[in-house]
Design an enzyme around this catalytic site. Structure first.
Site, PDB file in Angstrom:
ATOM      1  CD  GLU A   1      -7.449   0.230   4.186  1.00  0.00           C
ATOM      2  OE1 GLU A   1      -6.503   0.370   4.993  1.00  0.00           O
ATOM      3  OE2 GLU A   1      -7.981   1.182   3.603  1.00  0.00           O
TER       4      GLU A   1
ATOM      5  CG  ASN B   1      -1.801   1.159   1.358  1.00  0.00           C
ATOM      6  OD1 ASN B   1      -1.728   2.084   0.546  1.00  0.00           O
ATOM      7  ND2 ASN B   1      -2.643   1.159   2.370  1.00  0.00           N
TER       8      ASN B   1
ATOM      9  CG  HIS C   1     -11.511   5.283   2.755  1.00  0.00           C
ATOM     10  ND1 HIS C   1     -11.996   6.518   3.102  1.00  0.00           N
ATOM     11  CD2 HIS C   1     -10.172   5.362   2.893  1.00  0.00           C
ATOM     12  CE1 HIS C   1     -10.998   7.315   3.428  1.00  0.00           C
ATOM     13  NE2 HIS C   1      -9.878   6.640   3.297  1.00  0.00           N
TER      14      HIS C   1
ATOM     15  NE  ARG D   1      -7.235  13.950   1.822  1.00  0.00           N
ATOM     16  CZ  ARG D   1      -7.382  12.641   1.661  1.00  0.00           C
ATOM     17  NH1 ARG D   1      -8.342  12.174   0.901  1.00  0.00           N
ATOM     18  NH2 ARG D   1      -6.566  11.797   2.250  1.00  0.00           N
TER      19      ARG D   1
ATOM     20  NE  ARG E   1      -6.139   2.092   0.027  1.00  0.00           N
ATOM     21  CZ  ARG E   1      -6.180   3.046   0.952  1.00  0.00           C
ATOM     22  NH1 ARG E   1      -5.202   3.165   1.810  1.00  0.00           N
ATOM     23  NH2 ARG E   1      -7.182   3.876   1.001  1.00  0.00           N
TER      24      ARG E   1
END
Ligand code: ADP
Length: 391
Positions: free
Chosen positions: A378, A9, A182, A240, A94
């Protein structure tokens, strides 16, 4: 390393990896770790299956300016050396954006890589690094399959209405729609939740990490999500801003003369918890900061999270369960409590002691909504995709 899969990832400032037994579907890796602080002060750490720290070897001292490619070129031999020198059966990655075409894990070749690179502008913080890692692995191990697992793919089950912006049709036809992200995290939670709560049909999962989003699921399928065309929309995040009146951007361009690059930096790097607190994007630091600005940043984060959750509910017609996951969701009782306080009107009530302990079930017995804390994984989703495509 025969008999194992490697998951990678590669983000903007970190590269996480995990090594899984190919034939053991357990979600626990036999080796895992990350290089954090890439671009400033890279630091490597790894742990074995028992959680014990593993000797860093050549990765103990990393060059401050080392590129992602250079770090992967150091990391792969280190991993192989810890697996008796053998290479993995496959490397799963990912990949943040699959666009409209890639809705399932995909074995990557040069043509696919080129198509995925056209999506770089839609996820500028992540996609170039994700794809760069695939190229870097191909340079070292040209013959092993590499599998891209897309964060957007989980959301392909959404109805068209959940994906549309109210923009002219030709823009929609060009692919300016809500994709959502996600997805690997949501996939993991969707596969795990029935073991905790078999009866929950209408669920919102709050993935609250540095990036943050929510997904409204019905029967384990994505029906709506808070991130949209890019990973800027929805929740307030570490750096963000989340959903923003687009008129603000017009104003900054027209009245303040800001360039697209400056606006990009504002939206991706200078806003969110960092921008409001003026201290940090890190929730743990803000909780200890004790300044009015840090308090306001946390309060805004939680208030907006409750509002975003409420906005997702029409897609699932109610709420049986709320699941918190990722760094903040799994570890910040204060944030969970504040978000749930804003959701009292929905019948949400939490047990403060269970919440303080990060227990799996944190809802109070009288709560009309089950509230859970489930660690995401993940990497396990990527390893399972490797199993499905390679074995
Ligand atoms: P990423 O999106 O980079 O994978 P993570 O899921 O690791 O991020 O989440 C990082 C966030 O989790 C940071 O804001 C960090 O402060 C927060 N976090 C981690 N542990 C705690 C804790 N014990 N209390 C509060 N926040 C925490």
């Amino acid at each position: 390393m025969s008999g194992v899969f490697l998951t990678l990832n590669a983000g903007s400032s970190s590269i996480k990896f995990a090594v899984y037994d190919a034939h053991d579907p357990s979600p626990a890796p036999r080796l895992g770790g990350k290089i954090a602080g890439i671009g400033s002060a890279p630091v490597f750490a790894a742990r074995d299956a028992s959680g014990a720290a593993v000797d860093k070897g050549a990765l103990a001292a990393l060059d401050q300016d080392a590129s992602h490619d250079a770090l992967i070129a150091l990391l792969l031999p280190w991993i192989a050396a810890h697996q008796n020198g053998a290479v993995p059966l496959a490397v799963g990655h990912r990949v943040v954006h699959g666009g409209q075409d890639f809705i399932a894990p995909t074995v990557v070749d040069e043509a696919i890589l080129t198509r995925l690179e056209t999506l770089n502008p839609l996820a500028p913080l992540h996609q170039p690094h994700n794809l760069g890692a695939i190229r870097a692995v191909a340079n070292l191990y040209p013959d092993i399959p590499q599998i891209a697992c897309f964060d957007t793919a989980f959301h392909h089950t959404q109805d068209r209405l959940a994906k549309l912006f109210a923009l002219p049709r030709d823009l929609t036809d060009q692919g300016i729609i809500r994709y959502g992200f996600h997805g690997l995290s949501y996939d993991y939670i969707a596969s795990t939740l029935p073991t905790h709560l078999p009866e929950a049909r209408r669920v919102v999962v709050a993935h609250l990490g540095n990036g943050a989003s929510m997904c409204a699921m019905r029967d384990g399928k994505s029906m709506a999500t808070s991130m949209g065309f890019t990973a800027l929309d929805g929740l307030m995040m570490g750096r963000r801003c989340g959903a923003l009146d687009p008129g603000v951007i017009l104003y900054l361009m027209q009245s303040e003369g800001m360039s697209p690059e400056a606006i990009k930096d504002l939206l991706y790097n200078q806003s969110g918890l960092y921008g409001v607190s003026q201290i940090s994007n890190d929730m743990q630091i803000l909780q200890d900061a004790n300044t009015p600005e840090a308090e306001e940043a946390i309060a805004l984060y939680c208030y907006r999270a409750a509002g975003v959750l409420a906005g997702l509910l029409p897609a699932i017609g109610g709420l049986d369960a709320l699941v918190f996951t990722a760094g903040i969701g799994e570890n910040a009782p204060l944030v969970r409590r504040k978000i749930c306080e804003h959701l009292r009107w929905l019948g949400v009530a939490i047990d403060n002691a269970a919440n303080a302990e990060n227990a799996t079930t944190i809802s109070a017995p009288q709560s009309q909504v089950s509230v859970l804390v489930i660690p995401t994984n993940e990497e396990a989703v990527v390893a399972n995709a490797c199993r499905a495509l390679v074995l």
